[in-house]
Design an enzyme around this catalytic site. Structure first.
Site: not given
Length: 227
Positions: A122, A176, A207
């Protein structure tokens, strides 16, 4: 084992049974810390002769605009996840400096630059990319999971950049809701257009990280290791 001195970020470090000959600096996501990906090390099931040292730094605690100014560990401030959102360039630059310090520490410990990997999830993936793409010498590789390239500035000018020799593992979940899949695809397309070596993977997940992804990372690491 916690590792810290006055010049570097605090880190968790996992060393191989033998002498380390290569290193992976792994950056966590927004609001997490270095402990987040420690359990991944045994799951990678790397051969013993990989001799990899894993380093998991903790990002500093800062107010994050996207979360109403709440303070949390973050590599830079986030104003929004979109193509038009404001970018925290100073924060990104500071994190790049911090990761460069960790790279320098590894070279001081005898690990060649071309045996050092940057990995991240991320927001950590964003910093892994930004640091690796701007590094003065080719790294062993970059692993960017569920992330994005926060700024494409200068990518089109990197035709002779040393980082063009650095292989990149790029992966994203098709479902996601945090970092949209389209941003992962856009990052892939920008890197390929600029001439980078990209291995792209997508998974039917949100995610997160899945078992197939871990297996693919392991295979990619073993493929890129120069024994």
């Amino acid at each position: 084992m916690p590792i810290k001195n006055e010049n570097t970020l605090p880190c968790i470090e996992i060393n191989p049974a033998g002498t380390a000959t290569r290193s992976v600096i792994w950056l966590h996501g927004l609001g997490a810390d270095g402990n987040d990906f420690v359990p991944l090390v045994p799951e990678l099931n790397l051969p013993s002769n990989a001799n990899m040292r894993f380093i998991f730094p903790h990002a500093p605690v800062i107010p994050v605009t996207l979360n109403n100014g709440f303070e949390m560990r973050a590599w830079y401030d986030i104003y929004g996840i979109s193509l038009t959102a404001k970018i925290d360039h100073p924060g990104i630059k500071q994190s790049i400096v911090s990761i460069e310090q960790l790279i320098a520490r590894e070279t001081d410990r005898g690990i060649p630059v071309n045996a050092i990997y940057l990995a991240g999830f991320s927001q950590g993936a964003a910093i892994a990319l930004m640091t690796g793409l701007s590094h003065a010498q080719p790294l062993a590789g970059i692993i960017a999971l569920s992330g994005y390239l926060p700024s494409a500035d200068g990518l089109h000018q990197r035709s002779g950049a040393p980082s063009l020799q650095t292989p990149i593992f790029l992966a994203h979940g098709t479902k996601d809701p945090i970092v949209p899949y389209a941003l992962g695809e856009l990052t892939r397309d920008m890197l390929l257009k600029a001439g980078y070596i990209v291995e792209w993977h997508s998974y039917p997940m949100q995610h997160s990280v899945c078992a197939q992804e871990v297996e693919d990372i392991s295979l990619w690491l073993q493929k890129t290791i120069n024994y």
